[in-house]
Write a protein that holds these residues in place. Sequence first.
Motif, short mmCIF file in Angstrom:
data_model
loop_
_atom_site.label_atom_id
_atom_site.label_comp_id
_atom_site.label_asym_id
_atom_site.label_seq_id
_atom_site.Cartn_x
_atom_site.Cartn_y
_atom_site.Cartn_z
N TRP A 52 -7.65 2.29 1.56
CA TRP A 52 -7.53 3.46 0.68
C TRP A 52 -8.78 3.64 -0.15
N ARG A 102 -1.64 10.73 1.59
CA ARG A 102 -1.67 9.36 1.04
C ARG A 102 -0.34 9.02 0.36
N PRO A 103 -0.07 7.74 0.21
CA PRO A 103 1.18 7.35 -0.46
C PRO A 103 1.26 7.95 -1.86
N GLY A 104 2.39 8.51 -2.18
CA GLY A 104 2.60 9.11 -3.49
C GLY A 104 2.25 10.58 -3.57
N ALA A 105 1.51 11.10 -2.60
CA ALA A 105 1.17 12.52 -2.60
C ALA A 105 2.34 13.32 -2.05
N SER A 106 2.38 14.59 -2.36
CA SER A 106 3.55 15.42 -2.03
C SER A 106 3.87 15.44 -0.54
N ARG A 109 4.84 11.99 0.82
CA ARG A 109 6.17 11.58 0.35
C ARG A 109 7.26 12.26 1.17
N ARG A 112 7.36 10.71 4.70
CA ARG A 112 7.89 9.35 4.67
C ARG A 112 9.41 9.36 4.49
#
Length: 141
Positions: A52, A102-106, A109, A112
């Motif tokens: 990342w 990326r993890p945590g992005a809208s 998310r 996922r």
Amino acid sequence: RRAAGRGGVGRLSALADGHRILGLAFMVGTAVLAVWGFLCHRRRAPLPPAYWHGLRAGGAAVGLQVLSGLALLAGGRHPRDELHLMYAGLVTAGIALAELLRPGASLGRILREEGRFSEAGTYALLTAMVSLLTLRLWMTG
């Protein structure tokens, strides 16, 4: 490339050299990220934090590329092929998409949560595409 107007030729030449070198480094870096993502995907391993950080460094490099490219255009230096500008837009869009996933992005998310997202596989393909687009970008500059 066309020469710049009075007085700024040396500075623009140095900027053009830096633009090319940073572009080449970005292309190699995204190729490394693509291979790394592919290996994580094959091993079913998560992408490590260093991945990342590399992706974020690539995003910063794209920002510098855009700024230096705009400065070159403003100084009268143009790419050999106008397709260079289209490829620059595609590379920038690819890095923006990577940020959205990326993890945590809208978008990341949502995908996922629906279970339809292979993080390492997706990033392997995305960074491979960006690296190949950067190769084409470099060839048209």
